[in-house]
Write an enzyme that holds these catalytic residues in place. Structure first.
Site, PDB file in Angstrom:
ATOM      1  N   CYS A 110       0.844  -1.201   0.000  1.00 58.47           N
ATOM      2  CA  CYS A 110       0.000   0.000   0.000  1.00 58.47           C
ATOM      3  C   CYS A 110       0.878   1.249   0.000  1.00 58.47           C
ATOM      4  O   CYS A 110       1.765   1.401   0.846  1.00 58.47           O
ATOM      5  CB  CYS A 110      -0.912   0.006   1.212  1.00 58.47           C
ATOM      6  SG  CYS A 110      -1.991   1.472   1.273  1.00 58.47           S
ATOM      7  N   ASN A 210       0.151  -7.697 -10.786  1.00 55.57           N
ATOM      8  CA  ASN A 210      -0.917  -6.741 -10.495  1.00 55.57           C
ATOM      9  C   ASN A 210      -0.543  -5.373 -11.071  1.00 55.57           C
ATOM     10  O   ASN A 210       0.623  -5.023 -11.135  1.00 55.57           O
ATOM     11  CB  ASN A 210      -1.107  -6.676  -8.976  1.00 55.57           C
ATOM     12  CG  ASN A 210      -2.094  -5.622  -8.523  1.00 55.57           C
ATOM     13  OD1 ASN A 210      -1.819  -4.854  -7.613  1.00 55.57           O
ATOM     14  ND2 ASN A 210      -3.257  -5.562  -9.134  1.00 55.57           N
ATOM     15  N   GLY A 234      -7.650  -4.912  -9.960  1.00 52.39           N
ATOM     16  CA  GLY A 234      -8.028  -4.009  -8.891  1.00 52.39           C
ATOM     17  C   GLY A 234      -9.049  -2.981  -9.308  1.00 52.39           C
ATOM     18  O   GLY A 234     -10.245  -3.265  -9.435  1.00 52.39           O
ATOM     19  N   ARG A 235      -8.588  -1.767  -9.567  1.00 51.64           N
ATOM     20  CA  ARG A 235      -9.497  -0.641  -9.780  1.00 51.64           C
ATOM     21  C   ARG A 235     -10.454  -0.853 -10.948  1.00 51.64           C
ATOM     22  O   ARG A 235     -11.580  -0.343 -10.933  1.00 51.64           O
ATOM     23  CB  ARG A 235      -8.679   0.636  -9.981  1.00 51.64           C
ATOM     24  CG  ARG A 235      -7.946   1.113  -8.724  1.00 51.64           C
ATOM     25  CD  ARG A 235      -6.987   2.253  -9.017  1.00 51.64           C
ATOM     26  NE  ARG A 235      -5.858   1.800  -9.819  1.00 51.64           N
ATOM     27  CZ  ARG A 235      -5.016   2.604 -10.444  1.00 51.64           C
ATOM     28  NH1 ARG A 235      -5.191   3.911 -10.401  1.00 51.64           N
ATOM     29  NH2 ARG A 235      -3.990   2.111 -11.132  1.00 51.64           N
TER      30      ARG A 235
END
Length: 342
Positions: A110, A210, A234-235
């Site tokens: 993160c 990713n 993800g997004r």
């Protein structure tokens, strides 16, 4: 799902040894709530990961952290933990497993300042000795698969993902996910899939790639450039929870079936109603706004005024009516293949 089945899924092999690259839903803080994960898995995702859970808060019994770590109806139930100290991470891992987690993922990727400022997330990549102590504590605490998600490094002067992956493998971790950017890049530019290949070549455990995988074609390109066992989306899946399963189908050679506008509207409505049930009306409405905006934008069927009403209304009935309009009015009614951007 048993430990062996989950690990086989990460390696991209079925019971007959046929390679099916796994496609996972990424952990997205404040986004991959229980209902989004349930939907993505039902629609074909190989596995889904909880939103980031603060280990220290979960260890203290924080109610919100417990909700974030909830996994009823999700199989396998993977909980991602974030923290900077071995003891709370180990305790949180034990609590998560006692509450039904089938696997633990450790957040070392993160980039948010609120996380790295506390020496968690990708800040751990600045001190691999400390990162290894944290991974060892989690590995020793639980008897389920443990994985770690990381970036390429803190910055381009310290691309140490391969070294961190080697240490993780030595400690007995079961898999690695690498986002193809450094922490200092945040989400700028394009993810460098080719830069993930040295990590793949450094270890024998599965590596999942990713970053910027938004379609079936991009997933294929990502696998080719990285050499990874699978990809994590993800997004791009926000507002399109069906996308992860669509990519999984395409990579395995199965037909990518299109959802009709009616079906997509039903998925969005189920997600919204689930959030109201999970959090209660007041909090659920607030939590759902980001999802409502994403569904409306993916559908493309609302004028600006209606979109604004959708994301600001406190009336669930009005939100559901506008959500259906987004998908079923002429501007949003065309069927969109699952593997393509809406």
């Amino acid at each position: 799902m048993t430990r062996d089945h989950y690990l086989s899924a990460l390696r991209g092999a079925d019971d007959r040894g046929v390679r099916n690259p796994p496609v996972l839903l990424a952990p997205l803080s404040g986004v991959t709530d229980l209902h989004m994960r349930r939907l993505a898995q039902r629609l074909g995702a190989s596995a889904v990961v909880s939103e980031m859970v603060a280990a220290a808060e979960l260890a203290k019994g924080d109610a919100e952290s417990q909700v974030r770590a909830e996994g009823a109806g999700v199989d396998p139930h993977v909980v991602q933990l974030a923290g900077c100290a071995p003891e709370p991470m180990a305790e949180a891992a034990r609590i998560a497993v006692a509450n039904g987690a089938d696997a633990i993922d450790v957040n070392m990727g993160c980039p948010a300042k609120t996380v790295t400022g506390g020496e968690s997330g990708s800040a751990l990549m600045r001190d691999l000795d400390h990162a290894a102590r944290l991974l060892a504590a989690v590995r020793e605490a639980v008897d389920v698969p443990v994985t770690v998600k990381m970036r390429l490094g803190w910055d381009h002067a310290s691309l140490n993902a391969a070294e961190l992956a080697r240490r993780a493998e030595t400690l007995g971790l079961d898999g690695v996910t690498v986002h193809g950017r450094t922490r200092q890049q945040f989400y700028k530019g394009r993810a460098d899939w080719a830069a993930i290949r040295p990590v793949v070549e450094a270890v024998r455990i599965p590596v999942i790639a990713n970053g910027d995988v938004t379609s079936l074609d991009e997933a294929r390109a990502c696998l080719a450039q990285s050499g990874a066992a699978g990809v994590m989306v993800g997004r791009a899946a926000v507002g399109r929870p069906w996308l992860v399963g669509a990519i999984a189908s395409g990579l395995s050679g199965r037909a990518v079936v299109a959802l009709t506008a009616e079906q997509r509207a039903a998925v969005a409505a189920e997600h919204y109603e689930g959030l109201i049930t999970l959090y209660g009306a007041a909090m659920g409405v607030r939590h759902a706004r980001k999802h409502l905006a994403a569904y409306a934008d993916a559908a493309g069927g609302l004028c600006p005024d209606d979109r604004r009403r959708l994301v600001t209304t406190h009336d669930p009935a009005e939100a559901l009516r506008l959500l259906r309009r987004a998908f079923l009015e002429p501007a949003g009614a065309a069927t969109t293949p699952l593997g393509e951007a809406a």
